[in-house]
Design an enzyme around this catalytic site. Structure first.
Site, PDB file in Angstrom:
ATOM      1  N   HIS A   1      39.077 -14.177  18.709  1.00 45.20           N
ATOM      2  CA  HIS A   1      39.506 -14.775  19.978  1.00 45.20           C
ATOM      3  C   HIS A   1      39.134 -13.863  21.150  1.00 45.20           C
ATOM      4  CE1 HIS A   1      41.754 -18.306  18.579  1.00 45.20           C
ATOM      5  NE2 HIS A   1      42.053 -17.569  17.529  1.00 45.20           N
TER       6      HIS A   1
ATOM      7  N   CYS B   1      37.111 -19.482  16.621  1.00 45.45           N
ATOM      8  CA  CYS B   1      38.056 -19.578  15.506  1.00 45.45           C
ATOM      9  C   CYS B   1      37.887 -20.926  14.791  1.00 45.45           C
ATOM     10  CB  CYS B   1      39.479 -19.342  15.998  1.00 45.45           C
ATOM     11  SG  CYS B   1      40.666 -19.039  14.662  1.00 45.45           S
TER      12      CYS B   1
ATOM     13  N   GLU C   1      39.032 -14.689  24.076  1.00 42.98           N
ATOM     14  CA  GLU C   1      39.829 -15.116  25.235  1.00 42.98           C
ATOM     15  C   GLU C   1      41.238 -14.545  25.242  1.00 42.98           C
ATOM     16  OE1 GLU C   1      40.870 -18.346  22.183  1.00 42.98           O
ATOM     17  OE2 GLU C   1      39.446 -16.708  22.486  1.00 42.98           O
TER      18      GLU C   1
END
Length: 274
Positions: A235, A122, A237
């Site tokens: 993202h 990001c 994660e």
């Protein structure tokens, strides 16, 4: 008899923006949630150093990262606009952490110069672009890239990206028949991602190539053609995302480091990465 080199786990340097955000608790909680998720996932096979660029500054950030086998630049606030040649006052502008911006820009340049594998996530992708001469869209004016309720429920927006099949990034996409990783009619790989951003790369600059875009044309991935350095706008994660995506990207970092070791000078004793 020659002694075998010591066996150790690879070292991952995770660079966040700042350790405290007085007056911005909800944003800080959201960013910390994502960082926690990444560190938890990576810690199974990496020794992780979790650092904060605003706290450490450029010199200490570089010093702490020098023995890393790979680097991740995490998400966070907008980059100071003067660093890519625009004026402040754009829609959606929030606080800036200039000391962190400069430290992470230095970290990105170090990774490219030394061949250290780096993943920008990001804001981390945007740092990579700015560090290498690119610039940003100050405020993305197409829907679907962020959720209005993210700070309350930590639920990211979902949308597709199209990844160039010949890219380094494509090697980090889990392939599934009829699902994520399947080709579109143009031969690109289609992937469903989770995102939360109001800025994006406008021009990646002279040293990066675009490896992925959203269907609306927003740049979603960039990479360096001669170094194991890449960035994604989404993202991986996110705890609600398919964990195979993050595992695959971590695998790319490991692959890049092993490649860098293989190209190093002969005869030097090096630890074996397990």
């Amino acid at each position: 008899m020659n002694a075998r080199p010591p066996v150790r786990r690879p070292r991952l340097f995770v660079s966040n923006v700042v350790s405290r955000r007085p007056g911005a608790r909800r944003f800080h909680d959201a960013v910390t949630m994502l960082s926690n998720s990444l560190v938890q996932s990576a810690s199974g096979s990496w020794d992780v150093t979790w650092a904060f660029a605003e706290d450490d500054g450029s010199a200490r950030t570089l010093d702490r990262a020098r023995d890393a086998d790979a680097i991740i630049l995490m998400g966070g606030e907008d980059i100071s606009p003067d660093l890519y040649g625009v004026a402040p006052g754009y829609p959606g502008e929030g606080p800036h952490w200039r000391r962190a911006d400069l430290a992470q820009i230095a970290l990105a340049r170090f990774a490219v110069a030394d061949g250290v594998p780096l993943l920008g996530v990001c804001r981390g992708l945007q740092i990579l672009a700015v560090a290498l001469g690119g610039n940003l869209v100050e405020d993305v004016d197409v829907p679907g890239h962020r959720s209005a309720t993210f700070l309350d429920d930590h639920r990211l927006a979902r949308h597709d990206v199209l990844v160039e099949a010949s890219s380094m990034l494509a090697r980090g996409i889990p392939r599934r028949e009829g699902g994520a990783g399947g080709p579109d009619p143009g031969g690109r790989l289609r992937l469903r991602v989770h995102s939360a951003h109001h800025q994006a790369v406008a021009d990646p600059g002279p040293h990066l190539v675009v490896s992925a875009t959203a269907p609306d044309g927003t740049v979603e991935g960039v990479e360096h053609p001669a170094a194991p350095v890449l960035g994604v706008q989404w993202h991986p994660e996110d705890p609600e995302a398919d964990p195979a995506g993050l595992r695959a990207l971590l695998g790319l970092l490991r692959e890049g480091r092993e490649g860098a070791i293989g190209m190093s000078g002969a005869g030097r004793a090096r630890p074996v990465l397990v």
